[in-house]
Design an enzyme around this catalytic site. Sequence first.
Site, PDB file in Angstrom:
ATOM      1  N   GLY A   1       1.408 -15.402   7.207  1.00  0.00           N
ATOM      2  CA  GLY A   1       0.743 -14.810   8.355  1.00  0.00           C
ATOM      3  C   GLY A   1       1.666 -14.588   9.541  1.00  0.00           C
ATOM      4  O   GLY A   1       2.782 -15.124   9.606  1.00  0.00           O
TER       5      GLY A   1
ATOM      6  N   ARG B   1       0.812  -1.223   0.000  1.00  0.00           N
ATOM      7  CA  ARG B   1       0.000   0.000   0.000  1.00  0.00           C
ATOM      8  C   ARG B   1       0.846   1.274   0.000  1.00  0.00           C
ATOM      9  O   ARG B   1       0.338   2.365  -0.236  1.00  0.00           O
ATOM     10  CB  ARG B   1      -0.967  -0.014   1.191  1.00  0.00           C
TER      11      ARG B   1
HETATM   12  C1  UD1 Z   1      -2.101  -7.433  12.812  1.00  0.00           C
HETATM   13  C2  UD1 Z   1      -2.929  -8.232  13.816  1.00  0.00           C
HETATM   14  C3  UD1 Z   1      -4.100  -7.371  14.286  1.00  0.00           C
HETATM   15  C4  UD1 Z   1      -3.590  -6.100  14.883  1.00  0.00           C
HETATM   16  C5  UD1 Z   1      -2.658  -5.358  13.893  1.00  0.00           C
HETATM   17  C6  UD1 Z   1      -1.999  -4.199  14.601  1.00  0.00           C
HETATM   18  C7  UD1 Z   1      -2.721 -10.558  13.121  1.00  0.00           C
HETATM   19  C8  UD1 Z   1      -3.392 -11.696  12.459  1.00  0.00           C
HETATM   20  N1  UD1 Z   1      -3.409  -9.421  13.184  1.00  0.00           N
HETATM   21  O1  UD1 Z   1      -2.917  -7.176  11.692  1.00  0.00           O
HETATM   22  O2  UD1 Z   1      -4.852  -8.081  15.243  1.00  0.00           O
HETATM   23  O3  UD1 Z   1      -4.671  -5.256  15.220  1.00  0.00           O
HETATM   24  O4  UD1 Z   1      -1.624  -6.247  13.426  1.00  0.00           O
HETATM   25  O5  UD1 Z   1      -1.246  -3.433  13.705  1.00  0.00           O
HETATM   26  O6  UD1 Z   1      -1.604 -10.699  13.581  1.00  0.00           O
HETATM   27  N2  UD1 Z   1       4.240 -10.060   8.880  1.00  0.00           N
HETATM   28  C9  UD1 Z   1       5.236 -10.961   8.652  1.00  0.00           C
HETATM   29  N3  UD1 Z   1       4.947 -12.130   8.016  1.00  0.00           N
HETATM   30  C10 UD1 Z   1       3.699 -12.434   7.613  1.00  0.00           C
HETATM   31  C11 UD1 Z   1       2.673 -11.511   7.850  1.00  0.00           C
HETATM   32  C12 UD1 Z   1       2.961 -10.323   8.502  1.00  0.00           C
HETATM   33  O7  UD1 Z   1       6.390 -10.728   9.006  1.00  0.00           O
HETATM   34  O8  UD1 Z   1       3.524 -13.519   7.067  1.00  0.00           O
HETATM   35  C13 UD1 Z   1       4.547  -8.818   9.550  1.00  0.00           C
HETATM   36  C14 UD1 Z   1       4.239  -7.598   8.713  1.00  0.00           C
HETATM   37  O9  UD1 Z   1       5.374  -7.199   7.961  1.00  0.00           O
HETATM   38  C15 UD1 Z   1       3.881  -6.564   9.759  1.00  0.00           C
HETATM   39  C16 UD1 Z   1       3.313  -7.376  10.903  1.00  0.00           C
HETATM   40  O10 UD1 Z   1       3.741  -8.707  10.692  1.00  0.00           O
HETATM   41  O11 UD1 Z   1       5.026  -5.869  10.201  1.00  0.00           O
HETATM   42  C17 UD1 Z   1       1.792  -7.307  10.962  1.00  0.00           C
HETATM   43  O12 UD1 Z   1       1.285  -7.827   9.749  1.00  0.00           O
HETATM   44  P1  UD1 Z   1       0.074  -7.138   9.007  1.00  0.00           P
HETATM   45  O13 UD1 Z   1      -0.222  -7.918   7.796  1.00  0.00           O
HETATM   46  O14 UD1 Z   1       0.347  -5.689   8.865  1.00  0.00           O
HETATM   47  O15 UD1 Z   1      -1.063  -7.401  10.082  1.00  0.00           O
HETATM   48  P2  UD1 Z   1      -2.376  -6.578  10.272  1.00  0.00           P
HETATM   49  O16 UD1 Z   1      -3.371  -6.977   9.252  1.00  0.00           O
HETATM   50  O17 UD1 Z   1      -2.052  -5.161  10.419  1.00  0.00           O
END
Ligand code: UD1
Length: 484
Positions: free
Chosen positions: A82, A17
């Site tokens: 995830g 985004r």
């Molecule tokens: C996540 C939380 C949500 C919370 C929010 C706060 C989960 C399922 N949800 O959602 O409850 O309110 O953060 O900001 O955890 N990442 C990885 N590997 C992955 C996926 C994500 O390293 O496979 C990292 C992303 O780079 C990011 C963080 O984890 O820094 C959060 O991931 P993101 O996809 O932004 O989660 P949200 O949908 O924001």
Amino acid sequence: MNRLNVAIVLAAGEGTRMKSATPKVLHTIAGKTIINHVLEAIEPLSAEYLRVVVGAHREAVENHVHEISPAASTIFQAERNGTGHAVQIALEGLSATGTVLILAGDTPLITSDTLVDFYAAHLEGQNDVSVLTALLPDPFGYGRILRDESGALAGIVEERDADEDEQLIEEVNTGIYLFDLDALRNAISQITTDNSQGELYLTDVISLIHVSGGSTAAILTTDYTETLGINDRGQLAEAWAIMRDRINEFHMQSGVAIVDPTTTWIDASVTIEADATIYPGTALLGETHISTCAIIGPRSTLTDVRVGAGASVIESNCAGSDIGAGVKVGPYSFLRAGTVLGDNSKAGAFVEIKNSTVGEGSKVPHLSYVGDATIGKGTNIGAATIFVNYDGVTKNRIEIGDQVRIGSDTMLVAPISVGDGAYTAAGSVITEDVPAGSMGVARARQRNILGWVLRKRSGTKSAEVALRAGASESAPQKENGEQA
Ligand code: UD1
Ligand code: CA
């Protein structure tokens, strides 16, 4: 406070985004990358093991993390399955027990104070998991906090999986957690991809721990702005503004006068002494230091500049420069890398200086370019003087002594030196060294062609007033600049 055992920073996300060629966590706010802010915030917890999960733009993120935090190890998550999957990978081969802090690499506003308090509360409650929560004005997109009848944290439901009632919950998951490592290991092996995104959610661990009788706690922050995540350019700008206000507030509390905090942008690395004044529209960047009683701005940008006590920099752009005490810069000066202005010297209007030293009390007051030069003390560089340092192939140096008077519109063609106390005549093109105490003159001698206007431009307004001033057409043909 006990030393934290493990910290895991999740930074594998794509950051789509942002619509940028730069990985999301490498965008900067107040002179530091987003992930640098996060790593700095967790530093006081002095985790024994620090693991950063990387994925998208792996190499760039890894290199940056190793540069700013050599103690960190990076873990590669090849596929983004995830947050739960990311943590599973991060825990591989890690035998540590005790407490783990998990947070996202895209929350640059989180402070050490909040994390330290959160950790203390977690230890005091002897919780298996503590989740830092916030009440957001607009909770859309965040996981919602579910509590049981007793008010204890029962689980987290993601926005996309939440029913209508759950979507009304205003308390959200900030994505910052503390777990007992054994409780986490036990629960994270049980999570499934049975959700709207088909991912392994770290958030599912909470209900698993709750159901199995573990102790869970939701700990509410007082300042939700600290937990804002960056997902797009709008949120980046919002975080910039919050960080700007925080930094400005810190400096004002320390005795700095900031006339208009909304238009003053100061990097986190900048230091300013009490009683300095910063006028509107000013940016202080990089390793800039401002000494007491200095006046900066309006509308000035200083990058890696040291400004001495009582100096003033007005409407100017300066980088990589050392500005002494009592120096006056501007308006409209351009100081480039390697500029050193001695105490009480001056770089005035429309003056550009690079890689040069201007001695104590010396002045370059108007419309000049000074490059690759050393200027002694008490010297004056006349208006519109150009240091001709570049012959088209190489840059050469120019040495100017103490108490020199360079005449206006002098061209000093490098390499060249002008000795102590020497002068140059205005309009000279100086190509030879000028010895101490000498006058260097290098220009055609002036001649006046008397009566020329009356002869060649008769009938013009100029001729008319010249006649009235006593000029005559038939003036003697002496053209040496001497009146007959
Ligand atoms: C996540 C939380 C949500 C919370 C929010 C706060 C989960 C399922 N949800 O959602 O409850 O309110 O953060 O900001 O955890 N990442 C990885 N590997 C992955 C996926 C994500 O390293 O496979 C990292 C992303 O780079 C990011 C963080 O984890 O820094 C959060 O991931 P993101 O996809 O932004 O989660 P949200 O949908 O924001
Ligand atoms: Ca996020």
